[in-house]
Design a protein around this motif. Structure first.
Motif, PDB file in Angstrom:
ATOM      1  N   PRO A   1      12.444 -22.479 -37.884  1.00 13.38           N
ATOM      2  CA  PRO A   1      11.474 -21.500 -38.381  1.00 13.38           C
ATOM      3  C   PRO A   1      10.396 -22.207 -39.187  1.00 13.38           C
ATOM      4  CG  PRO A   1      13.519 -21.388 -39.633  1.00 13.38           C
ATOM      5  CD  PRO A   1      13.777 -22.298 -38.468  1.00 13.38           C
ATOM      6  N   PRO A   2       9.189 -21.647 -39.210  1.00 14.01           N
ATOM      7  CA  PRO A   2       8.096 -22.316 -39.925  1.00 14.01           C
ATOM      8  C   PRO A   2       8.374 -22.436 -41.418  1.00 14.01           C
ATOM      9  CG  PRO A   2       7.276 -20.555 -38.498  1.00 14.01           C
ATOM     10  CD  PRO A   2       8.770 -20.406 -38.575  1.00 14.01           C
ATOM     11  N   ASP A   3       7.948 -23.569 -42.003  1.00 12.12           N
ATOM     12  CA  ASP A   3       8.003 -23.731 -43.440  1.00 12.12           C
ATOM     13  C   ASP A   3       6.577 -23.961 -43.940  1.00 12.12           C
ATOM     14  OD1 ASP A   3       7.409 -26.281 -42.633  1.00 12.12           O
ATOM     15  OD2 ASP A   3       9.340 -27.138 -43.202  1.00 12.12           O
ATOM     16  N   LEU A   4       6.424 -24.251 -45.232  1.00  8.89           N
ATOM     17  CA  LEU A   4       5.090 -24.421 -45.801  1.00  8.89           C
ATOM     18  C   LEU A   4       4.322 -25.533 -45.101  1.00  8.89           C
ATOM     19  CD1 LEU A   4       2.902 -23.881 -47.895  1.00  8.89           C
ATOM     20  CD2 LEU A   4       4.161 -25.358 -49.486  1.00  8.89           C
ATOM     21  N   ALA A   5       4.980 -26.648 -44.841  1.00 13.72           N
ATOM     22  CA  ALA A   5       4.295 -27.777 -44.226  1.00 13.72           C
ATOM     23  C   ALA A   5       3.794 -27.416 -42.823  1.00 13.72           C
ATOM     24  CB  ALA A   5       5.231 -28.987 -44.160  1.00 13.72           C
ATOM     25  N   ARG A   6       4.650 -26.755 -42.029  1.00 13.09           N
ATOM     26  CA  ARG A   6       4.251 -26.398 -40.669  1.00 13.09           C
ATOM     27  C   ARG A   6       3.130 -25.364 -40.679  1.00 13.09           C
ATOM     28  NH1 ARG A   6       8.720 -24.460 -36.853  1.00 13.09           N
ATOM     29  NH2 ARG A   6       6.927 -24.474 -35.467  1.00 13.09           N
ATOM     30  N   ARG A   7       3.226 -24.381 -41.578  1.00 16.08           N
ATOM     31  CA  ARG A   7       2.178 -23.359 -41.627  1.00 16.08           C
ATOM     32  C   ARG A   7       0.849 -23.991 -42.056  1.00 16.08           C
ATOM     33  NH1 ARG A   7       4.592 -18.564 -40.747  1.00 16.08           N
ATOM     34  NH2 ARG A   7       6.675 -18.167 -41.592  1.00 16.08           N
ATOM     35  N   THR A   8       0.915 -24.871 -43.049  1.00 10.81           N
ATOM     36  CA  THR A   8      -0.314 -25.525 -43.505  1.00 10.81           C
ATOM     37  C   THR A   8      -0.925 -26.353 -42.388  1.00 10.81           C
ATOM     38  OG1 THR A   8       0.559 -25.599 -45.765  1.00 10.81           O
ATOM     39  CG2 THR A   8      -1.285 -27.048 -45.262  1.00 10.81           C
TER      40      THR A   8
END
Length: 1011
Positions: free
Chosen positions: A118-125
């Motif tokens: 699932p997406p985390d902060l790093a992936r979303r950024t």
């Protein structure tokens, strides 16, 4: 229907006319049931919060190029089925986004099966940076050498908006997955809120990358974005302003460049994703948008208010230069945890909460998930207050997240474990409802659907995975759960701050231990009894018990009982202040404290009165002798409290007649009226007088005051060129005055022999104006406003007319509404013979021998409808407005008056100015059924009693029942409901009674059939 499975479109909730056609077109439905391999799709569709909405979105999606791939995946991918159909039935905005960008459908596929985390902060950024053409591997935007976008302007905004909605779509579908398929994982609301905060951080980073590309700031400029509020606490909503503060280094000439950069970031993010709110910065909107670190520190050291430190509790770096952001938090954090040492810290924090509640539109308070009583803000304020009080010495409480902080408070023993768990459960439930409401159209809202919006409530219940419980449908379960959680939050909030250890104050008073208690302990004990202003309450107690006098000693003995009674009243603060005022006024009166000490019933009743009513203390300050009437003898109430109105009237007029001037007479009359209003109010609040007896008693006093004043003015006249009669109108004429009623009247005169009409009218007008002026002049005693607006031609007509003038007016110009107004006309003061002649003049007008025509009946109904529409105050609730509301006073009174106009010519018994007497006679004459008459009478009594209670509680007239809070509780207590009970019971009873009365009005007055 599928005979094997029993599946039908009706069972699936798909009852729209075109549902079967659409489903067949999709290939999901055969002639008699789901198509092969589509039954799971149909059940997922059935579980969607709004099946029709979901189906319409699928129909649109089927027109796009990727549909064949989507359709194939839906037949095999359980996760996709649950996520897609739940999302399409929950959010029109996300459905529109998916239809507009159908290639994004894999975002809803089962990522676990595909091996994607699932997406985390790093992936979303990284995703959002790539969307605007920035390098995720570069240093963060806002730092030296930080990433810059290759897209700018409108192109960058459009790309960021799409990428942000993509991320939102993926997150929302995961959040809603268990709605579409109960077997899919449930995503906790706090996890959703944390990921929404991550997404906001990513969006701000991308916005900063675009702004940097557009503005090309100097390389040495560093900009940090500090998150406050829900984003700072990692508990963001789907749709919310993101509260931020900007800090930049270095200052000087680069401050302007930093300000331009920050302004552009706010604009880009606002156009693409969400509003960015920087109003929590130093000096608010008037302050500089960007400051250096030293500038921030200097402001908070010198100028910041308590609420500003409370806001900083959630501060954390969310974008830009992380090192600078960390330095900001490190520099200001110690100030946050010292805020509880500031003067009036708790008062300031609670006052801010009170202001938030006061700013909620009254018609929305019962539907407010966030700001209303028992809402999300109550939990957040409670947790923050405890953090700030105890966090000074306990670093474990230093979290900006409400649920994390609440868990730490429970773990450290500042909150009971059960209380903490229950508060957290209620908070999660309320946040879940808030999330679902905002998802629907991606709009910022915290309002539950209105009570009559059954479709909206059903959708919300299904979106929140609420199911029927066997006794109630999903709407009933939702409403009950919302109310239960709101009540639980309210109860726990009060328990945490105001009601621990109720015996503490009693011990304080009983032991006379004020001198040994620290101020903190004393305040805690006063809070325990529910005082909103413990410091003020302690001041009252010190004034009452200070010194070594006999009075102080008696007070120390009395106060345990008095405080215990007051703490259970609707408004103990007001009650204690009033008690102090009375005690000081009677400091030299020997019987006062002895009466309270020896007559326990007097003390208990007095506290009930003072803690419930604002009117009683106002009247009591100048008429304390009424306290003697609260005593009982062998359990029997003093007869003085329920005196005969005729006896009171005679005594008042006799007392006033002894005065030598009109001014002295009116002062005496108004003082006597104060005494009697207080006596009646006490009897009313103590349940000793039925509502019609209250009205009769108040009316008798008002008549006596008006008659005595007129007599006094006439005695002062050297000549009397005419005789004058006062005709009671409205409630005064009907004998139905309430506490706040004006004296509605008309004046008629007859010239003395040899005096022309003009001279007589001019003299009578001067007398009348003096009477009105004296009764309405400024005074410590309540005024009696004399209102003559029901006279012919209203305010523009002459104040006084002769009999001949009245006769000519009604013959030439009288309208049906004026005949209706005359139904309550009754001589009440002045010349009795003239009054009888006036009555003889108007009887044929108000009691027409042949009744009233159909056209007149239609006109009366038209006027009533216009009055209802135009005079109901803006924002009033028609179901609880005692005068103009459904089944209220006007409904009942107009119904009785119409019957009188139609039939009083034939039925002499109907010729009465009293509503209830007219209703009884109409029933006796068979003009209305006994059952309908009983419903109307109960409606009239209920609305009248409620209207009186509003005046008793507020100390000023009003027709709208309070919707909630202390005032509603006080109104309920004033009407005999138990103190501490649920005032909603009173509201339910009121609405039930008036609803039944309204049904009768619709049949009898409007002539509507039951069909």
């Amino acid at each position: 229907m599928d005979r094997r499975t029993g599946t039908s479109l009706a069972r699936l909730g798909l009852t729209g006319e075109d549902a079967a056609t659409t489903l067949r077109g999709l290939g999901w439905w055969a002639t008699d049931g789901p198509a092969p391999g589509c039954e799971e799709i149909m059940w997922a569709l059935a579980r969607s919060p709004d099946q029709s909405l979901a189906l319409r979105a699928v129909e649109r999606l089927a027109q796009t190029a990727p549909w064949p791939a989507i359709d194939r995946a839906l037949r095999t991918d359980r996760g996709l089925r649950g996520r897609l159909l739940a999302t399409l039935g929950s959010s029109t905005a996300l459905g529109d986004h998916l239809v507009g960008h159908p290639d994004r459908w894999p975002l809803l596929a089962d990522t676990a099966e595909r091996g994607n985390p699932p997406p985390d902060l790093a992936r979303r950024t990284a995703n959002l940076l790539r969307a605007v053409g920035a390098d995720p591997a570069a240093p963060p935007p806002g730092t030296a050498g930080g990433a810059r976008a290759s897209l700018t302007g409108a192109e960058a905004v459009a790309a960021l908006r799409t990428a942000y909605r993509d991320e939102l779509l993926g997150l929302a579908s995961a959040d809603l997955a268990a709605v579409g398929d109960p077997g899919l994982p449930v995503m906790e609301v706090d996890d959703v809120a944390a990921q929404l905060a991550d997404l906001a951080e990513a969006a701000l980073s991308a916005s900063l990358a675009v702004a940097a590309a557009e503005q090309d700031p100097p390389e040495e400029l560093r900009l940090a974005i500090i998150g406050l509020g829900k984003c700072g606490g990692r508990e963001l909503n789907y749709v919310s302003d993101v509260d931020v503060v900007f800090v930049a280094e270095p200052g000087g000439e680069l401050t302007q460049a930093a300000t331009k950069l920050a302004s552009r970031v706010m604009r880009i993010a606002g156009e693409a994703c969400f509003e960015v709110d920087a109003n929590l910065r130093p000096e608010g909107r008037q302050g500089a948008l960007v400051r250096t670190l030293d500038g921030h520190v200097a402001y908070y050291k010198r100028w910041a208010k308590t609420w500003e430190f409370q806001a900083l509790l959630k501060a954390r770096p969310i974008a830009g230069d992380r090192e600078l952001g960390a330095a900001y938090v490190e520099a200001l954090s110690p100030m946050v945890w010292q805020a509880s040492t500031r003067d009036d810290f708790v008062t300031d924090v609670q006052a801010m909460r009170a202001r938030v509640i006061e700013n909620i539109p009254s018609e929305q308070r019962e539907r407010e998930l966030k700001l209303g009583r028992g809402g999300l803000r109550d939990v957040e304020f409670a947790v923050q207050l405890l953090q700030l009080v105890h966090g000074r010495g306990d670093d474990s409480l230093h979290s900006g997240n409400t649920l994390v902080a609440l868990a730490a408070l429970s773990e450290s023993g500042y909150v009971g474990r059960d209380d903490g768990a229950n508060l957290a459960a209620s908070y999660r439930f309320l946040r879940l409802l808030e999330h679902r409401l905002q998802l629907q159209k991606l709009r910022r809202t915290h309002l539950l659907p209105a009570a009559d919006d059954i479709d909206g409530l059903r959708w919300l219940a299904r979106a929140a995975r609420i199911r029927p419980d066997g006794r109630r449908d999903v709407v009933g379960v939702l409403v009950d759960e919302w109310q239960r959680n709101a009540r639980r939050v309210t109860r726990l909030h009060e328990k945490l701050f105001y009601r621990p250890l109720l015996s503490a104050v009693s011990r304080l008073a009983a032991d006379g231990a004020d001198a040994v208690l620290s101020p903190e302990a004393a305040r805690a004990r006063m809070k325990a009894l529910g005082w909103a202003s413990p410091e003020g309450a302690l001041g009252h107690l010190r004034a009452l018990t200070g010194g070594v006098s006999r009075a102080a000693s008696i007070q120390r003995a009395l106060l345990p009982v008095l405080l215990d009674s007051l703490s259970r009243s609707p408004d103990p603060d007001r009650g204690l202040l009033a008690y102090r005022r009375v005690s000081e006024a009677l400091a030299d009166t020997p019987w006062y404290l002895r009466l309270l000490r020896d007559e326990g019933a007097v003390a208990q009743r007095l506290m009930t009165l003072l803690g419930t009513s604002a009117l009683v203390p106002d009247l009591l300050a100048r008429a304390p002798e009424v306290l003697r009437m609260l005593a009982t003898s062998s359990g029997v109430q003093s007869p003085e409290l329920t005196r005969d109105p005729a006896e009171v009237s005679m005594a008042l007029r006799t007392t006033v007649a002894r005065q030598s001037t009109p001014e002295a007479a009116v002062a005496s009359a108004r003082s006597y009226r104060r005494h009697e209003m207080l006596r009646i109010a006490c009897a009313d609040l103590l349940g000793l007088l039925p509502v019609d007896a209250v009205c009769t008693a108040l009316n008798s006093v008002n008549e006596a005051v008006l008659a005595a004043t007129l007599d006094a003015v006439l005695r002062a006249e050297p000549e009397r060129p005419a005789v004058l009669s006062v005709i009671g109108m409205g409630r005064l004429g009907g004998g139905e005055s309430s506490y706040g009623s004006d004296a509605d009247v008309m004046f008629v005169c007859r010239p003395a022999e040899g005096v022309d009409d003009h001279t007589a009218v001019r003299w009578a007008t001067r007398v009348v104006e003096r009477v009105r002026r004296l009764l309405g002049s400024p005074s410590p005693d309540p005024e009696l406003s004399v209102d003559a607006d029901l006279r012919p031609e209203g305010r523009s007509g002459p104040m006084v007319r002769t009999l001949a003038s009245y006769r000519e007016y009604y013959a030439r110009w009288g309208e049906v509404w004026e005949a209706q107004a005359l139904l309550r006309a009754r001589p009440i003061a002045g010349d009795r013979t003239l009054g009888r002649e006036f009555t003889a003049l108007i009887d044929p007008i108000r009691y027409p021998a042949d009744g009233v025509s159909a056209a007149a009946v239609s006109e009366i109904r038209r006027i009533k409808a216009r009055v209802d529409a135009e005079r109901l105050p803006r924002g009033a609730d028609r179901t609880t407005h005692t005068k103009l509301g459904l089944g209220g006073l006007a409904d009942v009174e107009w119904t009785v008056q119409l019957l009188q106009l139609q039939h009083a010519g034939d039925v002499p018994e109907l010729r009465t100015p009293s509503t209830l007497h007219g209703l009884h006679e109409a029933a006796e004459a068979g003009l209305i059924s006994a059952g309908d008459a009983a419903e109307l009478e109960e409606g009239w009594r209920t609305a009248t009693a409620a209207r009186n209670a509003i005046m008793l509680v507020k100390g000023k007239p009003g027709d709208q029942l309070p919707r909630s809070g202390r005032e509603l509780a006080a109104v309920a207590v004033a009407l005999g409901y138990p103190a501490g009970g649920d005032p909603g019971e009173f509201l339910d009873d009121y609405k039930r009674v008036t609803r039944r009365a309204r049904a009768v009005v619709e049949r009898v007055f409007y002539g509507w059939s039951e069909d």
